[in-house]
Write a protein that holds these residues in place. Structure first.
Motif, PDB file in Angstrom:
ATOM      1  N   ASN A   3       0.833  -1.207   0.000  1.00 41.19           N
ATOM      2  CA  ASN A   3       0.000   0.000   0.000  1.00 41.19           C
ATOM      3  C   ASN A   3       0.861   1.247   0.000  1.00 41.19           C
ATOM      4  O   ASN A   3       1.966   1.265   0.567  1.00 41.19           O
ATOM      5  N   ASN A   4       0.341   2.280  -0.635  1.00 38.02           N
ATOM      6  CA  ASN A   4       0.932   3.614  -0.584  1.00 38.02           C
ATOM      7  C   ASN A   4       0.166   4.392   0.480  1.00 38.02           C
ATOM      8  O   ASN A   4      -1.038   4.607   0.345  1.00 38.02           O
ATOM      9  N   TYR A  36      -4.224   1.926  -1.595  1.00 37.01           N
ATOM     10  CA  TYR A  36      -3.875   3.163  -0.880  1.00 37.01           C
ATOM     11  C   TYR A  36      -4.466   3.141   0.529  1.00 37.01           C
ATOM     12  O   TYR A  36      -5.543   2.582   0.769  1.00 37.01           O
ATOM     13  N   VAL A  97       2.796  -1.331   4.164  1.00 37.14           N
ATOM     14  CA  VAL A  97       3.038   0.018   3.622  1.00 37.14           C
ATOM     15  C   VAL A  97       4.485   0.074   3.141  1.00 37.14           C
ATOM     16  O   VAL A  97       5.424  -0.044   3.930  1.00 37.14           O
ATOM     17  N   CYS A  99       5.465   2.607   0.824  1.00 37.27           N
ATOM     18  CA  CYS A  99       5.727   3.957   0.320  1.00 37.27           C
ATOM     19  C   CYS A  99       4.838   4.943   1.060  1.00 37.27           C
ATOM     20  O   CYS A  99       3.692   4.628   1.406  1.00 37.27           O
ATOM     21  N   THR A 101       3.355   8.958   0.937  1.00 34.99           N
ATOM     22  CA  THR A 101       3.201  10.151   0.097  1.00 34.99           C
ATOM     23  C   THR A 101       2.766  11.342   0.939  1.00 34.99           C
ATOM     24  O   THR A 101       1.750  11.279   1.645  1.00 34.99           O
ATOM     25  N   LYS A 128       7.260  10.017  -1.217  1.00 35.62           N
ATOM     26  CA  LYS A 128       6.828  10.670  -2.454  1.00 35.62           C
ATOM     27  C   LYS A 128       6.155  11.993  -2.082  1.00 35.62           C
ATOM     28  O   LYS A 128       5.732  12.194  -0.947  1.00 35.62           O
TER      29      LYS A 128
END
Length: 695
Positions: A3-4, A36, A97, A99, A101, A128
């Motif tokens: 997941n992001n 996400y 998780v 990544c 953002t 990110k």
């Protein structure tokens, strides 16, 4: 499934992002779905720790403990937001998780809010950055399609840390220094104090101003009225009047008519929008920011915290569509001769382009918007139409003549094509603008011609003082402060930034250094006695607008890697150390600091004077218990405030008539009379009189 984790600045923004990303599953403190996890901060979850965290001795404010400059800054999670911080920390450390953002506001403060949470949670997962100027669905989708590497914004974070820590060092040390020396709380801030100094300097000029009489000789002719220079004495003006009356004619030395143009204004950045909203609508800077932020979150306008007044080159193709939608929102139209290119300039756009309506603005039901938001939206839409309209074309006539060795002049102005000024049909007559009807047809006049003086007279006048600052003019002064000492190539000048100026003004009002005075439409920002006295005892280094403006420029250079963050912090530390080591208390400060209170009336208990202070109206005798508190439960129960006017009536007549009181329980309104009495120990007591004869 990996997941992001997306972290927004506010719940409302997180919900807009989650909707676009397909995160429809509501969890405790976040939403999930489609690969996400979307969560949010609630403002600053992590803040700089208080001085006593470093050493318990700092619980007491003493000069000998200063300066306080930590070698390593400590941070703490605020008590009110611990629950949400735990949600974020748990999400950041989830195994699924991979990544993270940063979707906080695309600016210095948004970067700071996210990074402090990321660092405090000791996260080291790849970062990110979502960097968008609109909350429209398409802008969000495009933003996620082109996410930036979070490390590209490391210098922005560094600048944000410098700003936060510099404000902490200056605020903590200067506030404790002056408060301990002068025996009362005197809040000092790196940007706040120079802003206060601007208002104090303006009021000093107003008080020092002494009106002076002046006299002007006016010669009436068939072409128009011509005036002489100003004379300080009436007799001198009368002598010239007699001479000109006897001469009976005026010799023309200049008669010309030129066509001029006034270009359309640039689009709004935040400061210019705040100034216009204050001037046109009477809104404070903070109100305008709040309304615009809400419009941004409703996807109706672009990002508000911008200092740019242009659009990027790639936006030119979208302009015709935006202009059509701005017409619908405002109910207005631009002039026919449009120049779209005039609002396009990528070189003049920093982090975000100018504030404009979005492509989805025409889908909104404006009648459902709060009035303030609706008015600000129309202002933004109107400015877009004005900015792409033609210049205002006008003719300016200048007539000069000579009589008895003195020069006489007249100017006239007539609009040929209103251009952009015809969009909203706003008349903006300035004090020194020439009168449209001041000069007649001068086309047949030439140098050396003589015209007859029909009548002559002396016009008396008085010089006028400068005006107190309004929100509009103070924002302008903050923006320009220190510009004389700031290099021309500097990209940002002045006190604070577009994003912080409103909060600086509001804080000065909240802590009692500035107060708003005036009628409903025009409010003036005037320093209080406490504010004036603080500036009196504060050294130039702290209240200097030029130095603070220079710091703002250096913070921008930190962002661009052209200036060292360590060097910036060293300069702040050195300045504070010098302040603590060299400052000497102002003589007779006790007398200086004590405000001169004007009595409102007599105490009904002991007969001494009752005076107004920040929290209420108190008997001047220290051993008397009579006090009318402004924060008053009895008046709250009537949905009323105990104002100065009401207090004066209670003291002079023992009663005050109140209209449109509202019952907290039933919501019904009624008129009544409040009657004041005092108990044996002097405490005030209130009763209500509903009899028809009550006054």
């Amino acid at each position: 499934m990996a997941n992001n984790l997306v972290i927004a600045e506010k719940p409302s923004v997180a919900q807009s992002i989650a909707k676009v990303l397909g995160c429809n599953n509501k969890q405790d403190g976040y939403l999930s779905g489609g690969g996400y996890l979307v969560s949010w901060c609630v403002g600053h979850l992590v803040e700089l720790a208080e001085p006593e965290t470093y050493d318990s001795k700092y619980e007491t404010w003493k000069k000998e403990d200063l300066p306080i400059i930590p070698e390593e800054f400590k941070y703490q999670v605020t008590a009110a937001t611990r629950k949400q911080f735990k949600v974020l920390k748990d999400l950041l450390h989830r195994d699924d998780v991979d990544c993270v953002t940063n979707a906080c506001d695309a600016g210095r403060e948004g970067e700071l809010i996210f990074r402090l949470v990321y660092d405090e949670a000791k996260c080291n997962k790849p970062m990110k950055r979502l960097w968008i100027s609109s909350m429209e669905d398409e802008a969000i989708r495009d933003g996620f399609a082109g996410l930036k590497d979070g490390q590209e914004y490391d210098r922005l974070y560094e600048a944000a840390l410098c700003r936060e820590r510099a404000d902490w060092i200056v605020g903590i040390n200067a506030t404790r220094l002056f408060s301990s020396l002068y025996g009362q709380t005197l809040n000092v801030g790196r940007v706040m104090t120079p802003t206060l100094a601007l208002t104090v300097a303006r009021e000093a000029k107003i008080r020092a101003f002494r009106p002076e009489d002046f006299y002007t000789v006016i010669l009436e002719t068939d072409i128009g009225d011509l005036g002489s220079k100003r004379f300080s004495g009436r007799e001198e003006a009368k002598e010239l009047l007699i001479k000109c009356t006897l001469a009976g004619k005026l010799t023309i030395t200049k008669a010309e008519k030129k066509e001029k143009q006034e270009k359309a204004p640039a689009l709004f950045d935040l400061t210019s929008l705040q100034r216009e909203a204050n001037k046109r609508l009477g809104y404070t800077a903070q109100q305008t920011l709040d309304y615009t932020q809400s419009l941004y979150e409703k996807k109706l306008v672009s990002y508000p915290r911008t200092d740019s007044r242009y659009l990027t080159d790639d936006m030119e193709a979208t302009l015709p569509n935006l202009i059509a939608k701005a017409e619908k929102v405002s109910g207005l139209k631009p002039t026919e001769a449009r120049d779209h290119h005039c609002v396009i300039n990528s070189k003049k756009v920093t982090d975000h382009h100018a504030i404009i309506p979005t492509a989805s603005v025409d889908k909104a039901d404006l009648s459902e918007l709060p009035n303030g938001e609706r008015e600000v939206l129309r202002l933004i839409a109107t400015r877009l139409l004005e900015a792409v309209s033609s210049s205002c074309i006008y003719a300016e006539a200048v007539l000069e003549g000579e009589c008895e060795g003195e020069r006489f002049t007249a100017k006239g102005k007539s609009v040929i094509d209103p251009g952009w000024k015809g969009v909203a049909k706003i008349s903006e007559k300035k004090k020194d603008d020439p009168d449209d009807t001041a000069v007649g047809d001068i086309s047949s006049l030439h140098e050396g011609d003589e015209i007859k003086i029909a009548q002559a007279g002396v016009k008396a006048g008085k010089t006028t003082p400068p005006k107190s600052y309004t929100e509009d003019t103070l924002l302008s002064a903050m923006e320009k402060a220190g510009s004389d000492e700031t290099p021309d190539e500097a990209e940002r000048k002045g006190l604070g930034t577009p994003a912080t100026r409103a909060s600086i003004i509001e804080k000065l009002v909240r802590i009692g250094f500035i107060e708003r005075k005036g009628d409903k439409k025009t409010k003036y920002l005037v320093p209080t006695h406490k504010g004036e006295m603080l500036i009196t005892v504060i050294p130039e280094a702290i209240q200097s607008a030029s130095m603070t403006a220079e710091w703002e420029q250096k913070l921008l250079e930190v962002e661009k890697e052209s200036y060292s963050a360590d060097q910036f912090m060293d300069e702040i530390g050195s300045m504070v150390k010098e302040l603590v080591d060299t400052y000497e208390i102002v003589q007779d400060a006790e007398v200086l600091m004590k405000p001169a209170y004007a009595p409102l009336g007599k105490c009904p208990h002991c007969g001494a004077d009752v005076i107004e202070k920040s929290k209420g109206f108190f008997c001047e005798k220290k051993d008397c218990k009579f006090a009318l508190w402004k924060d008053n439960r009895f008046f709250d129960s009537l949905s009323k405030k105990l104002t100065k006017q009401v207090a004066e009536q209670l003291l002079s007549r023992g009663r005050a008539k109140l209209k449109k009181c509202r019952s907290v329980k039933t919501g019904k309104t009624y008129d009544t009379t409040v009657v004041l009495s005092v108990s044996d120990n002097g405490a005030p007591q209130f009763t209500l009189d509903f009899s028809k004869g009550a006054k």
